[in-house]
Design a protein around this motif. Sequence first.
Motif, mmCIF file in Angstrom:
data_model
loop_
_atom_site.group_PDB
_atom_site.id
_atom_site.type_symbol
_atom_site.label_atom_id
_atom_site.label_comp_id
_atom_site.label_asym_id
_atom_site.label_seq_id
_atom_site.Cartn_x
_atom_site.Cartn_y
_atom_site.Cartn_z
ATOM 1 N N ASN A 1 60.289 -19.473 75.758
ATOM 2 C CA ASN A 1 60.060 -20.329 76.923
ATOM 3 C C ASN A 1 59.958 -21.771 76.431
ATOM 4 O OD1 ASN A 1 58.866 -21.852 78.988
ATOM 5 N ND2 ASN A 1 58.125 -19.975 79.964
ATOM 6 N N HIS B 1 57.671 -24.342 78.169
ATOM 7 C CA HIS B 1 56.256 -24.199 77.827
ATOM 8 C C HIS B 1 55.933 -25.032 76.576
ATOM 9 C CE1 HIS B 1 52.698 -21.332 76.713
ATOM 10 N NE2 HIS B 1 52.269 -22.442 77.249
ATOM 11 N N GLU C 1 56.886 -20.231 93.314
ATOM 12 C CA GLU C 1 58.210 -20.106 92.703
ATOM 13 C C GLU C 1 59.265 -20.689 93.631
ATOM 14 O OE1 GLU C 1 62.016 -18.150 91.484
ATOM 15 O OE2 GLU C 1 60.988 -17.941 93.405
ATOM 16 N N ASN D 1 54.494 -14.850 85.660
ATOM 17 C CA ASN D 1 55.763 -14.128 85.774
ATOM 18 C C ASN D 1 56.906 -14.985 86.297
ATOM 19 O OD1 ASN D 1 54.687 -11.804 84.815
ATOM 20 N ND2 ASN D 1 54.831 -10.630 86.714
ATOM 21 N N TYR D 2 56.566 -16.137 86.880
ATOM 22 C CA TYR D 2 57.610 -16.945 87.507
ATOM 23 C C TYR D 2 57.384 -18.429 87.259
ATOM 24 C CZ TYR D 2 58.694 -12.660 89.998
ATOM 25 O OH TYR D 2 59.045 -11.366 90.292
ATOM 26 N N PRO D 3 58.478 -19.178 87.133
ATOM 27 C CA PRO D 3 58.351 -20.637 87.085
ATOM 28 C C PRO D 3 57.558 -21.125 88.290
ATOM 29 C CG PRO D 3 60.624 -19.990 86.635
ATOM 30 C CD PRO D 3 59.893 -18.745 87.057
ATOM 31 N N PHE E 1 51.209 -25.095 83.317
ATOM 32 C CA PHE E 1 51.014 -24.838 81.885
ATOM 33 C C PHE E 1 49.857 -25.663 81.300
ATOM 34 C CE2 PHE E 1 55.876 -24.118 81.530
ATOM 35 C CZ PHE E 1 55.744 -22.769 81.788
ATOM 36 N N PHE F 1 53.932 -13.091 72.370
ATOM 37 C CA PHE F 1 55.154 -13.713 72.875
ATOM 38 C C PHE F 1 55.332 -13.471 74.381
ATOM 39 C CE2 PHE F 1 60.020 -13.520 72.861
ATOM 40 C CZ PHE F 1 60.158 -14.896 72.936
ATOM 41 N N PHE F 2 55.135 -12.235 74.794
ATOM 42 C CA PHE F 2 55.241 -11.930 76.222
ATOM 43 C C PHE F 2 54.605 -10.575 76.503
ATOM 44 C CE2 PHE F 2 58.656 -9.287 74.787
ATOM 45 C CZ PHE F 2 58.819 -8.304 75.736
ATOM 46 N N GLU F 3 54.437 -10.280 77.767
ATOM 47 C CA GLU F 3 53.863 -9.040 78.276
ATOM 48 C C GLU F 3 52.343 -9.026 78.183
ATOM 49 O OE1 GLU F 3 53.531 -5.515 76.131
ATOM 50 O OE2 GLU F 3 54.093 -4.220 77.750
ATOM 51 N N PRO F 4 51.636 -8.919 79.294
ATOM 52 C CA PRO F 4 52.180 -8.616 80.615
ATOM 53 C C PRO F 4 52.733 -9.836 81.356
ATOM 54 C CG PRO F 4 49.811 -8.731 80.744
ATOM 55 C CD PRO F 4 50.168 -8.926 79.314
ATOM 56 N N PHE G 1 55.611 -12.207 82.063
ATOM 57 C CA PHE G 1 57.044 -12.099 81.789
ATOM 58 C C PHE G 1 57.770 -13.428 81.958
ATOM 59 C CE2 PHE G 1 55.981 -7.639 82.965
ATOM 60 C CZ PHE G 1 56.193 -7.104 81.706
ATOM 61 N N TYR G 2 57.015 -14.489 82.216
ATOM 62 C CA TYR G 2 57.645 -15.807 82.189
ATOM 63 C C TYR G 2 57.014 -16.640 81.072
ATOM 64 C CZ TYR G 2 58.696 -20.632 83.341
ATOM 65 O OH TYR G 2 59.076 -21.948 83.250
ATOM 66 N N HIS G 3 55.690 -16.680 81.052
ATOM 67 C CA HIS G 3 55.022 -17.394 79.961
ATOM 68 C C HIS G 3 53.706 -16.705 79.636
ATOM 69 C CE1 HIS G 3 51.500 -19.352 81.751
ATOM 70 N NE2 HIS G 3 51.325 -20.006 80.641
ATOM 71 N N THR G 4 53.273 -16.875 78.412
ATOM 72 C CA THR G 4 51.965 -16.405 77.968
ATOM 73 C C THR G 4 51.172 -17.637 77.551
ATOM 74 O OG1 THR G 4 52.923 -14.356 77.132
ATOM 75 C CG2 THR G 4 50.777 -14.982 76.249
ATOM 76 N N ASP G 5 49.910 -17.716 77.931
ATOM 77 C CA ASP G 5 49.173 -18.960 77.656
ATOM 78 C C ASP G 5 49.017 -19.232 76.166
ATOM 79 O OD1 ASP G 5 48.313 -20.335 80.253
ATOM 80 O OD2 ASP G 5 47.981 -18.233 80.661
ATOM 81 N N THR H 1 52.063 -2.859 85.001
ATOM 82 C CA THR H 1 52.451 -2.821 83.604
ATOM 83 C C THR H 1 51.652 -1.714 82.939
ATOM 84 O OG1 THR H 1 50.713 -4.291 82.825
ATOM 85 C CG2 THR H 1 52.725 -5.319 83.689
ATOM 86 N N PHE I 1 49.312 -2.187 81.130
ATOM 87 C CA PHE I 1 47.934 -2.647 81.015
ATOM 88 C C PHE I 1 47.142 -2.422 82.296
ATOM 89 C CE2 PHE I 1 50.418 -5.139 77.984
ATOM 90 C CZ PHE I 1 49.752 -4.792 76.824
ATOM 91 N N LYS J 1 63.414 -12.047 81.355
ATOM 92 C CA LYS J 1 63.517 -13.099 80.341
ATOM 93 C C LYS J 1 63.371 -12.485 78.963
ATOM 94 C CE LYS J 1 61.431 -17.573 79.069
ATOM 95 N NZ LYS J 1 62.699 -18.316 79.008
ATOM 96 N N TYR J 2 62.672 -11.370 78.870
ATOM 97 C CA TYR J 2 62.339 -10.789 77.576
ATOM 98 C C TYR J 2 62.911 -9.371 77.436
ATOM 99 C CZ TYR J 2 59.013 -14.667 77.718
ATOM 100 O OH TYR J 2 58.438 -15.900 77.827
ATOM 101 N N ASP K 1 61.830 -6.632 82.265
ATOM 102 C CA ASP K 1 60.674 -7.230 82.930
ATOM 103 C C ASP K 1 60.590 -6.862 84.409
ATOM 104 O OD1 ASP K 1 60.492 -8.383 80.411
ATOM 105 O OD2 ASP K 1 61.273 -10.317 81.059
ATOM 106 N N LEU L 1 61.492 -8.275 87.171
ATOM 107 C CA LEU L 1 61.073 -9.328 88.104
ATOM 108 C C LEU L 1 62.073 -9.435 89.257
ATOM 109 C CD1 LEU L 1 60.200 -12.078 85.470
ATOM 110 C CD2 LEU L 1 58.623 -10.492 86.594
#
Lengths: 407, 407, 407, 407
Positions: free
Chosen positions: A239, A242, A355, B161-163, B168, B198-201, B203-207, C44, C46, C262-263, C266, C268
């Motif tokens: 991403n 990000h 979104e 999960n979405y833009p 961020f 990197f990802f999951e759960p 699916f767009y970004h992870t903090d 998911t 989780f 994306k990964y 997913d 989505l």
Amino acid sequence: MSDSAYAWFEREQQNRGIDVTQVKERLNALKIETPSWGYADQGTRFRTFKRADAARTVREKLEDAAAVHRFTGACPDVAIHIPWDHADDFGKLAADAKSLGIGIGAVNPNLFQDDEYMLGSVTNADPAVRARAVEHLLACVDIARATGSKALSLWFADGTNYPGQGDFRQRKAWMEESLRTMYAALDADMRMLIEYKFFEPGFYHTDLADWGMAYNLAQKLGPKAEVLVDTGHHPQGTNIEHIVAYLLDEGRLGGFHFNARKYADDDLIVGSANPYELFLIFAQIALAERDANPIVRRTAERIAYMIDQSHNIEAKIPAMIRSVMNVQTQYAKALLVDWNAVAEAQRAGDVLEAEAAVREAFEQNVTPLLQAVREEAGLPADPMAAYKQSGYAERIWNARSAAVAPL
Amino acid sequence: MSDSAYAWFEREQQNRGIDVTQVKERLNALKIETPSWGYADQGTRFRTFKRADAARTVREKLEDAAAVHRFTGACPDVAIHIPWDHADDFGKLAADAKSLGIGIGAVNPNLFQDDEYMLGSVTNADPAVRARAVEHLLACVDIARATGSKALSLWFADGTNYPGQGDFRQRKAWMEESLRTMYAALDADMRMLIEYKFFEPGFYHTDLADWGMAYNLAQKLGPKAEVLVDTGHHPQGTNIEHIVAYLLDEGRLGGFHFNARKYADDDLIVGSANPYELFLIFAQIALAERDANPIVRRTAERIAYMIDQSHNIEAKIPAMIRSVMNVQTQYAKALLVDWNAVAEAQRAGDVLEAEAAVREAFEQNVTPLLQAVREEAGLPADPMAAYKQSGYAERIWNARSAAVAPL
Amino acid sequence: MSDSAYAWFEREQQNRGIDVTQVKERLNALKIETPSWGYADQGTRFRTFKRADAARTVREKLEDAAAVHRFTGACPDVAIHIPWDHADDFGKLAADAKSLGIGIGAVNPNLFQDDEYMLGSVTNADPAVRARAVEHLLACVDIARATGSKALSLWFADGTNYPGQGDFRQRKAWMEESLRTMYAALDADMRMLIEYKFFEPGFYHTDLADWGMAYNLAQKLGPKAEVLVDTGHHPQGTNIEHIVAYLLDEGRLGGFHFNARKYADDDLIVGSANPYELFLIFAQIALAERDANPIVRRTAERIAYMIDQSHNIEAKIPAMIRSVMNVQTQYAKALLVDWNAVAEAQRAGDVLEAEAAVREAFEQNVTPLLQAVREEAGLPADPMAAYKQSGYAERIWNARSAAVAPL
Amino acid sequence: MSDSAYAWFEREQQNRGIDVTQVKERLNALKIETPSWGYADQGTRFRTFKRADAARTVREKLEDAAAVHRFTGACPDVAIHIPWDHADDFGKLAADAKSLGIGIGAVNPNLFQDDEYMLGSVTNADPAVRARAVEHLLACVDIARATGSKALSLWFADGTNYPGQGDFRQRKAWMEESLRTMYAALDADMRMLIEYKFFEPGFYHTDLADWGMAYNLAQKLGPKAEVLVDTGHHPQGTNIEHIVAYLLDEGRLGGFHFNARKYADDDLIVGSANPYELFLIFAQIALAERDANPIVRRTAERIAYMIDQSHNIEAKIPAMIRSVMNVQTQYAKALLVDWNAVAEAQRAGDVLEAEAAVREAFEQNVTPLLQAVREEAGLPADPMAAYKQSGYAERIWNARSAAVAPL
């Protein structure tokens, strides 16, 4: 498209609550550096196909860069690669550029094409090689000074192909040591843009493999060191927006090398593989440009936008014009995001609306807007069409097809 | 294998210049935490298959963890997940564990299974949710204190999960703010291990998407904050051993969550998908353990090794024993690298010899060595065989097949 | 947008040489099946977060699917999953659906949620398990017959997690044998759609891992067997539109499971991660619909479009409406490609013009077109707004929040 | 290692139930073709570093290939690339090779280095270019005939960089048409090995992108067409051994191009990036060699093993020797798998035992075995050491450092 197309667009955006005047100002302010090497022949490891119209000398590269600026009005500077763009007198090179209507942009030291750099430059196990590499870096600072450039753009091919080939931590120390020396030589108004890359030409490890390594190094060096994001230098799925937001937040985003990729560092025309990704990157920048925090705002406004592509099969000047237009298109769309709607949906936890608010901007057709912005600035509404009609392509084809290249 | 197998191995290694006594000491010192949740049923999003012998209560998890320690001698601590392993009296929980011969390892706050965390925990746009998340973090510090645990292991499912779904930079600020509060509550001898993914759960970004974000946060928090590397949390192709070396060099590598993956975060048995990768990670650790720099050395020696897997189709206790053995195998091989040969080849720029020197260690069959180490420590030479002969598997199968689960 | 927006759009497209009437016909003909399971809670590994408005019974799923069709006019059929959508009388189920204004779409046998399928269904080493799996497949053929469905959609979770766990070639033979039995039971007008998947829940291998394995199997079975492309089931970087074109060319593209990623897989909302990819897929379909070869043309026209997503955090019905609109948007853009311009540029070897001709269509804003198409069909111009105003969301929220779920 | 090392190894394997005599026979039968181009300078797109000892002429390449065979005894044939290895008289070339103790292996037509192939060879939109490409293919069949080679190895760089640049289905038809013409020209005992590649140098699509496309084409052409697997030509995460097993099962696995990769098509020394993957590939081959089905067995036995690497920074001959040894190592380990134990665990559904049975073979140290096999065949036990002591490296360094390259 006609005037009425723009009139309709403007009304539509005003209905969406967008300040179109401000959007136009931002679009006018967007400047994108083109690279001298993008006008010369480039290729893959399998073949560099020769084009009769490719630039063969520094002079020809400057001329082509000036042509791109003439038609787009958005590319006032050309980045140079040393020693590819070597000049006996760099002051004269800058004067030549100026006489063509452009300036010298970032200076890019090349530390990957001498045989002695086969196993690394600033991270080479041989201290003599490291010393020569640092010497070249310092020479490039001088060249920047001589040409009036304020940016040193650093990409290192340093890396290894096999486990054991190099000592990660020792090389890390050498990298830091080398860049400290260079940093100390920078003028107060210069900046050092540190690029990272996931892999290639190192196929086991790259010494600056990701934004974290580049960022940490910049932190250690000081405020004149910043991170440069090449859009093709990440693992699949990354991403990038990000990372862009993160670096903006830390005040360390220095610039971009724009290009597109589907697989590895494919170096295609920016925006051609996944236009939405480019839009989302610009959405983060547009958001930062409105931020309450002046550091974030100023960082966003100072971003050095640069194209860095490999035009293996395309005519180079049209490829560059197309690239510039692609960047303008996605930035324009990003400026059309209704951030209040986004923020409200975020507060309400309405994922679908948030979104939709972002994507709505992407769905706009900004062609009338960009044409209006260009015409108001006295530029051709369609730079590509104008270039094709100008006869420049035929002129260089004929001139450069001559058997003997000029020196 | 017989005594003679080991005798032959020892002679062979001595010929290679390896100090086998020291290797054995290191192997003896290797301790690997097992996770309480690894003894319970786990699954994919498609299905959690039920096994009659899976642990259903905290007590059963402790018993199983103790069994693994009994047969391997290498797993004195068990990590707990809160609230999965909730106890009314955590002091009693620790005492129970002690009576079984084990201790409480890292405390893992769970911030992803309450409905209110659907859109994030410490980065949720709702301040009330963030407050509750921080409260849970603080409660976990208390639990660590009550159980004698010295490590808080932090993984956040926070992401989007979405833009547009989240901001961020705002979320970044909330993350930092929350962890600062938690950090302030840590005892002097506690440490906070910050995991990235990197990802999951999301699916767009992870903090906290990569080591750089975790590292930068740890830097801001202070010396008690370190980075935790989960071997399954990276993009495809990532050179994990490089990240490990980097974090060791910065003194910020806190620990590992071990597991294996071929695709995403597959959470398979560590060392099963790509044993050479695990070896190369340990090679960096082994090298750091010999480093001249005491910070690097101490960082390497303090690494918290933890297994974190999802045993979807395997019997859980044998899967854990196998995991421990796999880790021992690769660490043992890493200890057999002739670093002088590696360094000499590096200095000489002999790529092939450098690689060969590393790989030579990997090619050794360390089974006789590990058997000898275990026997000298009064442990079964083959922990898996010993487990199978012990009757433990049959006992828990019968006991736990009973229709009503104990409370 | 107003009538004038559409008038302007139409004129614009006519200037581009597009036959707008034909475009509208195609858009009207586009039907997208929605899945019954998309209206129920999903999650998911989780967590499956619970929503009060999720459908809990087959009846509620049918009602929600009917609602989506009411607002979009594009979703006349609902796919069912057996046994999730078990009915004692499937004829009655079809009648119920019909009374709600929809039909039963593809029947999806579920072979991954019984404990006996832990190590595979049609490829299980135990012949008794394989027999039961085949029995279920045959039962699903009967269900298709009873409900008037003409398509069996086959996804197998079969795969392994570790090297050695299964015998690739033996499992391949069992897969083929099982599907031959099922194929023989199909009615003359039924088709079997064979799905493939790169990984998950198998983390070492998947028995039908890619389009090549699904295609080869379909070739062996006969003309009623076709390949189903799930847009989330490929390795990173895969050129899906190339596979789509390839299968169209071979007359073996049976259908799609639409979703975005994306990964990994997913699941989505389709078109949300990379809208351009969805456009390029539809561009291949639009091109095939104009092909000189009647087999290619008919294959394109018979494609079964199906949504298959996991709405983990979104309201399910709006997510489905949004998905349908996203598909319509990209298909509409694909129909605006000027293929003559593309072909001419291809013949001339003009890479930039060829790319520009394709992208130009993507840059169009098709919102006015889609609104016009809907209004002409007596549908709401904005299905999402119409849904929100309808009160349906509130009604199901209230009805389904009741403590006791209906049976 | 000593005789006793081997004696101990042999006893150990006999205890495991392995027929060591048969293992040795298989190892003796393993022949690996080396590529002429692997002895010349190769590079990345950034730089081809020049080595003084690189082969510069066809003669020098043959000499180096002969040297590798002399020290390993495993490389009796050398693959040639046309026109890189052009000879006025190919019969003489074969005789030259024979006089050096080797033969001519696969003939590799080169269709990617002429400027006219910039936009494709057999799939070029220009019929004249396609015709020339087919002509070259036919010429290569003649060369095969003249040199006694029985294999044509086909890799096409054909692909595109941008959407719209080419018509997927039209190009597919051209590919098929071209290869049909070539196929018709093959002698009865020749075979055509069709290679596929995920990407590069095409960065948007590759005409033969995966095994499925190569396989389907081979199916259409006839029994002399087979698939060639290059181990570096797959997406990240691909289970290559599964594809290998699949192609063996269909009787269509023709050969391998061996090399290693961590990222893209890195073309490193085979077995260096992930030795376990190479082992698992050979495990499938070893299993097929024992299969009840004679087609599978014969396919496995006829596999053409070829090295195809890019030695960018390594000394070329040692790199080749190392590659051969790596292949031997993993094949040797694969021959040590106790398949009865694997099959029994599979039948019992014992996942952990099945995996352990496979991995146990990988953990064996096969160095004593390989040394014994070599010595029994009158070869040096350690080919690398023998090469270093031979003085060959110094001789070619001195001879080839001469300023003027021989013609």
